[in-house]
Design an enzyme around this catalytic site. Structure first.
Site, PDB file in Angstrom:
ATOM      1  N   GLU A  70       0.818  -1.215   0.000  1.00  0.00           N
ATOM      2  CA  GLU A  70       0.000   0.000   0.000  1.00  0.00           C
ATOM      3  C   GLU A  70       0.850   1.263   0.000  1.00  0.00           C
ATOM      4  O   GLU A  70       0.624   2.170  -0.789  1.00  0.00           O
ATOM      5  CB  GLU A  70      -0.928   0.018   1.230  1.00  0.00           C
ATOM      6  CG  GLU A  70      -1.652   1.353   1.364  1.00  0.00           C
ATOM      7  CD  GLU A  70      -2.799   1.357   2.346  1.00  0.00           C
ATOM      8  OE1 GLU A  70      -2.782   0.564   3.303  1.00  0.00           O
ATOM      9  OE2 GLU A  70      -3.704   2.186   2.138  1.00  0.00           O
ATOM     10  N   ASP A  90      -0.689  -5.038   3.144  1.00  0.00           N
ATOM     11  CA  ASP A  90      -1.238  -3.815   3.747  1.00  0.00           C
ATOM     12  C   ASP A  90      -0.689  -3.758   5.176  1.00  0.00           C
ATOM     13  O   ASP A  90      -1.062  -4.586   6.012  1.00  0.00           O
ATOM     14  CB  ASP A  90      -2.771  -3.855   3.748  1.00  0.00           C
ATOM     15  CG  ASP A  90      -3.365  -2.514   4.147  1.00  0.00           C
ATOM     16  OD1 ASP A  90      -2.633  -1.673   4.709  1.00  0.00           O
ATOM     17  OD2 ASP A  90      -4.566  -2.302   3.900  1.00  0.00           O
ATOM     18  N   ILE A  92      -1.084  -1.638   7.675  1.00  0.00           N
ATOM     19  CA  ILE A  92      -2.186  -1.445   8.633  1.00  0.00           C
ATOM     20  C   ILE A  92      -3.460  -1.244   7.824  1.00  0.00           C
ATOM     21  O   ILE A  92      -3.642  -0.206   7.189  1.00  0.00           O
ATOM     22  CB  ILE A  92      -1.972  -0.231   9.564  1.00  0.00           C
ATOM     23  CG1 ILE A  92      -0.648  -0.335  10.337  1.00  0.00           C
ATOM     24  CG2 ILE A  92      -3.158  -0.107  10.532  1.00  0.00           C
ATOM     25  CD1 ILE A  92      -0.402   0.827  11.305  1.00  0.00           C
ATOM     26  N   ASP A  93      -4.329  -2.248   7.836  1.00  0.00           N
ATOM     27  CA  ASP A  93      -5.649  -2.049   7.245  1.00  0.00           C
ATOM     28  C   ASP A  93      -6.539  -1.549   8.375  1.00  0.00           C
ATOM     29  O   ASP A  93      -6.636  -2.198   9.419  1.00  0.00           O
ATOM     30  CB  ASP A  93      -6.193  -3.354   6.653  1.00  0.00           C
ATOM     31  CG  ASP A  93      -7.508  -3.103   5.936  1.00  0.00           C
ATOM     32  OD1 ASP A  93      -7.552  -2.221   5.062  1.00  0.00           O
ATOM     33  OD2 ASP A  93      -8.502  -3.762   6.269  1.00  0.00           O
ATOM     34  N   THR A  95      -6.335   2.127   8.992  1.00  0.00           N
ATOM     35  CA  THR A  95      -5.459   3.186   9.511  1.00  0.00           C
ATOM     36  C   THR A  95      -6.260   4.244  10.283  1.00  0.00           C
ATOM     37  O   THR A  95      -5.799   4.739  11.319  1.00  0.00           O
ATOM     38  CB  THR A  95      -4.670   3.838   8.358  1.00  0.00           C
ATOM     39  OG1 THR A  95      -3.894   2.826   7.718  1.00  0.00           O
ATOM     40  CG2 THR A  95      -3.733   4.933   8.859  1.00  0.00           C
ATOM     41  N   ASP A 222      -6.057  -4.450   0.423  1.00  0.00           N
ATOM     42  CA  ASP A 222      -7.088  -4.567   1.464  1.00  0.00           C
ATOM     43  C   ASP A 222      -7.786  -5.927   1.417  1.00  0.00           C
ATOM     44  O   ASP A 222      -8.357  -6.362   2.419  1.00  0.00           O
ATOM     45  CB  ASP A 222      -8.188  -3.500   1.276  1.00  0.00           C
ATOM     46  CG  ASP A 222      -7.675  -2.074   1.361  1.00  0.00           C
ATOM     47  OD1 ASP A 222      -6.856  -1.791   2.252  1.00  0.00           O
ATOM     48  OD2 ASP A 222      -8.101  -1.229   0.538  1.00  0.00           O
TER      49      ASP A 222
HETATM   50  C1  IPD Z   1      -9.133   1.148   4.242  1.00  0.00           C
HETATM   51  C2  IPD Z   1     -10.009   0.319   5.135  1.00  0.00           C
HETATM   52  C3  IPD Z   1     -11.432   0.835   5.114  1.00  0.00           C
HETATM   53  C4  IPD Z   1     -12.001   0.914   3.722  1.00  0.00           C
HETATM   54  C5  IPD Z   1     -11.086   1.676   2.795  1.00  0.00           C
HETATM   55  C6  IPD Z   1      -9.672   1.114   2.856  1.00  0.00           C
HETATM   56  P1  IPD Z   1      -6.501   1.354   4.891  1.00  0.00           P
HETATM   57  O1  IPD Z   1      -7.814   0.619   4.218  1.00  0.00           O
HETATM   58  O2  IPD Z   1     -10.002  -1.029   4.732  1.00  0.00           O
HETATM   59  O3  IPD Z   1     -12.274  -0.032   5.835  1.00  0.00           O
HETATM   60  O4  IPD Z   1     -13.247   1.559   3.772  1.00  0.00           O
HETATM   61  O5  IPD Z   1     -11.607   1.549   1.480  1.00  0.00           O
HETATM   62  O6  IPD Z   1      -8.837   1.866   1.999  1.00  0.00           O
HETATM   63  O7  IPD Z   1      -6.296   2.618   4.112  1.00  0.00           O
HETATM   64  O8  IPD Z   1      -6.808   1.607   6.314  1.00  0.00           O
HETATM   65  O9  IPD Z   1      -5.419   0.350   4.665  1.00  0.00           O
END
Ligand code: IPD
Length: 276
Positions: A70, A90, A92-93, A95, A222
């Site tokens: 990411e 990823d 931190i999913d 964030t 993700d």
């Molecule tokens: C996000 C999370 C969030 C989703 C976003 C993602 P990130 O990932 O998964 O739930 O709604 O579309 O981008 O940016 O925290 O790795």
């Protein structure tokens, strides 16, 4: 090959745990927050540090492998997805959850070979939940096998989705009208949850805690690791239209079974987004 995959799997679990310690330590501390595509697309020093740590560690072990991450992508590195063994990461999913200390955060590490997912690791270090899957061997949480829900009636489903990071009125409108269509009669699902982590949403589906999850706007990192966890738990991953999933198309529908996925896909609209 079986033995090799086991070696990749073990390496991924090992580095996910190490990265988990870093996330756990940083979780309650002050964070250095930056924004990416817009003011609601957040990144912290920890995201960048962990991605670097994971890629460096795996590259030392498997120098011929490829990487999609990411934060590397947001630093301008184009995601190239070939048949070469490719780690999709990823750091931190969730964030935004991490920034707010809402405990739904996960480190995601997936491995694709010939563009097919072979290994998926999703680790929530705050709740100490390690979700794992290897193709053909089932899905597990902390070593205990997990299974999707067998509910097939959409009106009896607990549905998960997300607001996403865009605040563009056109996009928010599509998100809200999908929500509204599912909430109101005649569909009237049991309820709707927004947990803030695409990967953990998918692990909820894999664990049978919720019947389905959909979102438009996610990225390959993700959903790659969590996708194989859903499939190995007996569920399906598709495009929200009901067509086959395209990992780079920024859209996901994960459900406990095909029957449920087919019902919900009739009611979902999606905006076309630039591919990863
Ligand atoms: C996000 C999370 C969030 C989703 C976003 C993602 P990130 O990932 O998964 O739930 O709604 O579309 O981008 O940016 O925290 O790795």
């Amino acid at each position: 090959a079986e033995q090799e995959i086991q070696e990749y799997f073990d390496a991924a679990v090992d580095i996910a745990r190490k990265a988990g310690h870093v996330v756990f330590e940083a979780f309650h501390k002050e964070k250095n927050i930056d924004t990416k595509s817009c003011g609601t697309d957040l990144v912290t020093e920890t995201d960048k540090y962990i991605e670097e740590l994971i890629i460096r560690t795996l590259r030392e072990k498997f120098p011929s492998h490829s990487f999609i991450g990411e934060e590397s992508a947001s630093a301008g590195k184009k995601s190239v997805f070939t048949n070469n063994p490719t780690w999709i990461i990823d750091p931190i999913d969730g964030t935004t959850n991490f920034v707010h200390r809402y405990p739904m955060v996960a480190i995601c590490i997936g491995l694709a070979i010939n563009k097919q997912m072979e290994v998926g690791i999703v680790f929530n270090p705050i709740k100490d939940q390690m979700f794992t899957a290897r193709r053909g061997t089932g899905a597990f949480c902390n070593g205990k096998q997990i299974h999707c829900s067998s509910v097939t009636d959409l009106s009896k489903a607990l549905v998960i989705t997300e607001l996403g990071s865009s605040r563009d009125p056109e996009i928010v409108n599509v998100v809200m009208s999908n929500l509204r269509r599912l909430a109101e009669k005649p569909i009237a699902v049991h309820s709707i949850r927004l947990q803030g982590s695409a990967a953990l949403n998918m692990c909820s589906v894999a664990s049978g805690e919720a019947e389905l999850y959909y979102e438009c706007g996610i990225h390959v990192w993700d959903i790659a690791a969590a996708g194989i966890i859903v499939e190995e738990a007996g569920g399906v991953t598709l495009d929200p239209s009901g067509k086959p999933l395209d990992l780079l198309a920024r859209r996901i529908l994960a459900a406990g079974n095909k029957e449920l996925a087919d019902q919900v896909s009739q009611y979902l609209d999606c905006i076309d987004l630039p591919r990863d």
